[in-house]
Design an enzyme around this catalytic site. Sequence first.
Site, short mmCIF file in Angstrom:
data_model
loop_
_atom_site.label_atom_id
_atom_site.label_comp_id
_atom_site.label_asym_id
_atom_site.label_seq_id
_atom_site.Cartn_x
_atom_site.Cartn_y
_atom_site.Cartn_z
N ARG A 66 1.76 -0.07 -0.15
CA ARG A 66 3.04 0.25 0.50
C ARG A 66 4.04 -0.88 0.28
NH1 ARG A 66 5.44 4.64 2.07
NH2 ARG A 66 3.63 5.35 3.27
N GLN A 84 1.24 13.54 -3.72
CA GLN A 84 2.54 12.90 -3.50
C GLN A 84 2.78 11.78 -4.51
OE1 GLN A 84 4.88 13.43 -1.04
NE2 GLN A 84 5.91 11.51 -0.67
N ARG A 89 0.27 5.50 -9.65
CA ARG A 89 0.22 4.40 -8.68
C ARG A 89 -1.15 4.27 -8.02
NH1 ARG A 89 2.80 6.31 -3.01
NH2 ARG A 89 1.66 8.26 -2.86
N HIS A 167 9.85 3.29 -7.67
CA HIS A 167 10.08 3.46 -6.21
C HIS A 167 10.30 2.08 -5.56
CE1 HIS A 167 9.69 4.89 -2.17
NE2 HIS A 167 9.06 6.01 -2.45
N ASP A 212 16.98 10.10 2.90
CA ASP A 212 16.09 10.44 1.80
C ASP A 212 16.87 11.35 0.86
OD1 ASP A 212 14.04 10.99 0.08
OD2 ASP A 212 12.68 11.81 1.58
N GLU A 271 15.87 3.77 -5.96
CA GLU A 271 14.86 4.06 -6.99
C GLU A 271 15.51 4.68 -8.22
OE1 GLU A 271 11.94 6.58 -5.04
OE2 GLU A 271 12.51 5.74 -3.11
#
Length: 313
Positions: A66, A84, A89, A167, A212, A271
């Site tokens: 995170r 997701q 990653r 991200h 978002d 991002e």
Amino acid sequence: MAGEKPSVELCKGVNGLDKVVLRDALGSSAEVYLFGGHVTSWRTDHRDELLFVSNKAIFKPPKAIRGGIPICFPQFSSHGNLEQHGFARNKFWSIDTDPPPFPSDSSNKTFVDLILKPTDDDFKIWPHSYEFRLRVALGLGGDLMLTSRIRNTNADGKPFSFTFAYHTYFSVSDISEVRVEGLETLDYLDNLKERERFTEQGDAITFESGVDKIYLSTPTKIAIIDHEKKRTFVLRKDGLPDAVVWNPWDRKAKAMPDFGDDEYKHMLCVEAAAIEKPITLKPGEEWKGRLELSAVPSSYCSGQLDPRKVLQG
């Protein structure tokens, strides 16, 4: 720290995970975990940390880390059938000892090349063969550069399509004191309103609640101005037409187990991405997406000054 030799060191990070530490001659540094091909630290020559990583980040595969710069591939968010943000990653990358030549990065002495290829298990999730090469480099003045090269290596002649994002979690002093320049008047998709399309109103973007948004057809340069720290992040991108702006705010922050309740005040994701129009590669074709991050003293506004002059002046 100044006067050190540039160095690239493979060592152990949190929970014994392998990481690569890059250092330039002036003392700037970056850290990249092989798990996720994930940049977790970018520091200035004064040792100031420029990226946000949650104090509750879980460095235990397959859970993504995170913060820092997770790579979203081959799917951004939940816009598709995969997990997701895709699987890049969540995978262990390898150091690429013999990468194809880079045409323009000869001045960057401090870099590491990583590579991700699919395993047999990966084919069950996403039935395509690819090579994903990632170069993480420290440039002159401590700039951080990430270059992704994704090639379709399918032997069956089939193309594939993907969406993508770096991200990036920026560390900020106080989200209420931050503004983003370069996205004014653009169309965006609002993920908090079922991806409905709107047009950004007003001047620079400021923050008073959760956000978002996927901004479309964005410029190659975006500025994130932190008034309290008197610091401006300059984000330059190539091959990445979209830009996501995300902050979870208080309610969502409390719902994330790997994120502190109040940490939303000290981070902002901006991002560089390719989301609205997926990238399609035929076998043998390669796509390149490049991100360059700089941190300069504030007073710099995205359209007015060349940050190189700020750095030199």
